[in-house]
Design an enzyme around this catalytic site. Structure first.
Site, PDB file in Angstrom:
ATOM      1  N   GLU A  58      -0.888  -3.551  -0.333  1.00 26.75           N
ATOM      2  CA  GLU A  58       0.113  -3.857   0.402  1.00 26.75           C
ATOM      3  C   GLU A  58       0.079  -3.551   2.435  1.00 26.75           C
ATOM      4  OE1 GLU A  58       2.116   0.719  -0.536  1.00 26.75           O
ATOM      5  OE2 GLU A  58       2.809  -0.324  -2.120  1.00 26.75           O
ATOM      6  N   HIS A 117       9.771  -3.670  -7.083  1.00 28.91           N
ATOM      7  CA  HIS A 117      10.550  -2.301  -7.645  1.00 28.91           C
ATOM      8  C   HIS A 117      12.199  -2.069  -7.417  1.00 28.91           C
ATOM      9  CE1 HIS A 117       6.728  -0.088  -8.423  1.00 28.91           C
ATOM     10  NE2 HIS A 117       6.506  -0.228  -7.098  1.00 28.91           N
ATOM     11  N   GLU A 124       4.075  -3.672 -10.849  1.00 26.37           N
ATOM     12  CA  GLU A 124       4.894  -2.772 -10.513  1.00 26.37           C
ATOM     13  C   GLU A 124       6.821  -2.828 -10.833  1.00 26.37           C
ATOM     14  OE1 GLU A 124       3.232  -0.539  -7.300  1.00 26.37           O
ATOM     15  OE2 GLU A 124       1.849  -1.903  -7.393  1.00 26.37           O
TER      16      GLU A 124
END
Length: 469
Positions: free
Chosen positions: A161, A238, A266
């Site tokens: 990130e 996500h 993820e």
């Protein structure tokens, strides 16, 4: 390993006779064998993984993890704040537990994560650093953690990130103090610590082509041009039901064209609660679409769901009123999304007529003899489905620390409290209505308590205790 060799039924044991019936599986026809995702993925040349919580790796949670997935990612146990909360004080028990579990069950491990702006210990976040001193702290941490697991990690999320939504660099302590070069420094340190691991740059909201993924693309291209050892890009995914980016596959392809691998790292797909049949159907289509996009691109190496069960999902805590984001419900029952994944991986069993229970197996377990510190048990599993079982895999967890010391008519292995029993070549096929029997000797101390949960080929089974007569 051949696909057939991994298709194994799962049943469980108790210290009294017990019956294991089928699981309620949404969207799956009664009597139809459930697919095994790790087998289907292997046949496509990819992996299918899940994030896990180390403290939950027992019982049904452990059995489904081992039975269905061929890769695991520690959800929190490898983050800086977990392993080095105090400078120089490394705490490895959680990370060790995940790696040991994976190795015992033939699974890869994605290391997550070495450098991240969040879940940092205060001593890093709030330290008084120069560029050189923070760079040294960062690279020393990478050397220690990646070095500890050298040769045991398949992928490392080296930097996590690094970007804001507009594509600018996130102002983490590393970005503010060290500057743009911290990312290259981190990758070089990771390569030095573990030359065999694949090194990934990981981020969220970069699944489609947008300003953030454009910035990530430009960075990867720049790192490659500088000779920085970056092997892959992780798209967290996500997502929200009905909002899979239309450019997902094209985005995977353009990163792969830079000469790096790509993984969906993820994946979860949340919805506004309560869940409805319509929402679950759309979620199934979305999980299928994401998986298909990966399978369609040669350098997409695999998909990891961020927790396979709604009982272990981060979504409700961070998005009030939303949830149901994973392929299994809170009771470890597969949702339509699970079958969407399987279909994307080539399973042709079809969605079935609705949430009918699956009559997969009935298991009788009896302790034939018990003495101080030991026991002998016989297990008979009956195939109550309408199709033969070709290869069976048995998983359970001992609740009182028991251990298997000897077995016959099955191959049995144990890691911690988790046990796996597999067919031998001569008893792999169990006809519809037929049964197979094996026995074991075990050791116990203090109690010989029966396991509370069981699975069949990675799918949870309901358990009932017959009344003694």
């Amino acid at each position: 390993m051949k696909l057939q060799s991994l298709r194994r039924a799962v049943f469980g044991l108790s210290t009294a006779a017990l019956l294991v019936a089928g699981t309620a599986v949404p969207g799956h026809a009664a009597g139809t064998a459930d697919p095994v995702l790790r087998d289907l993925a292997a046949a496509k040349g990819v992996y299918y993984g899940t994030a896990v919580t180390a403290s939950k790796l027992t019982g049904t949670y452990a059995a489904v993890t081992a039975g269905q997935f061929d890769s695991v990612t520690p959800g929190n146990e490898m983050k800086w704040g977990s392993v080095e909360p105090v400078r120089g004080d490394f705490r490895w028990s959680g990370a060790d537990a995940v790696v040991d579990f994976a190795e015992a069950n033939g699974q890869k491990v994605r290391g997550h994560t070495l450098v991240w702006h969040s879940q940092l210990p205060s001593w890093v976040e709030n330290g008084s650093w120069t560029a050189e001193s923070l760079r040294t702290v960062m690279t020393d941490h990478i050397a220690t953690e990646a070095g500890r697991y050298k040769g045991r990690i398949h992928h490392w999320d080296v930097v996590n990130e690094a970007f804001e939504e507009d594509g600018t660099r996130r102002p983490s302590v590393f970005q503010r103090v060290v500057g743009d070069g911290y990312i290259a420094d981190a990758f070089r340190a990771a390569r030095a610590a573990d030359p065999a691991a694949k090194l990934y740059l990981n981020d969220y909201n970069v699944e489609g082509i947008n300003a953030k993924s454009d910035a990530m693309y430009a960075l990867v291209r720049s790192l490659k041009a500088q000779g920085v050892p970056i092997d892959g890009v992780g798209l967290q995914a996500h997502l929200i039901v009905g909002q899979v980016p239309s450019t997902l596959q094209a985005n995977i392809k353009r990163f792969s064209d830079l000469g790096v691998d790509v993984a969906v790292t993820e994946l979860d797909i949340r919805m506004r609660l309560p869940a409805t049949e319509a929402k679950l159907a759309q979620q199934k289509a979305d999980f299928k679409a994401v998986t298909q996009a990966c399978v369609a691109v040669a350098r997409c190496t695999g998909v990891t769901v961020w927790g396979f069960t709604d009982s272990d999902s981060w979504i409700p805590d961070f998005f009030p009123g939303e949830g149901a984001a994973t392929p299994y419900d809170e009771g470890f029952r597969p949702k339509p999304a699970y079958h969407g994944i399987a279909e994307a991986l080539g399973w042709s069993g079809g969605p079935g007529p609705g949430p009918d229970p699956v009559g997969g197996c009935a298991v009788t377990y009896a302790v034939q003899n018990q003495w101080n510190g030991g026991f002998t048990a016989q297990v008979t599993v009956r195939n109550t489905g309408t199709a033969p079982v070709d290869g069976w895999r048995v998983g359970w967890a001992w609740p009182s620390g028991q251990s298997v010391t000897q077995a016959w008519n099955a191959s049995v292995s144990q890691s911690g409290t988790s046990v796996t029993a597999a067919n031998l070549p001569y008893n792999a096929v169990v006809a519809a209505g037929g049964s197979v029997t094996f026995g074991l000797n075990g050791a116990w101390s203090g109690a010989n308590t029966p396991p509370a949960a069981f699975t069949l080929n990675g799918a949870a089974c309901a358990v009932s205790m017959p009344t003694a007569g």
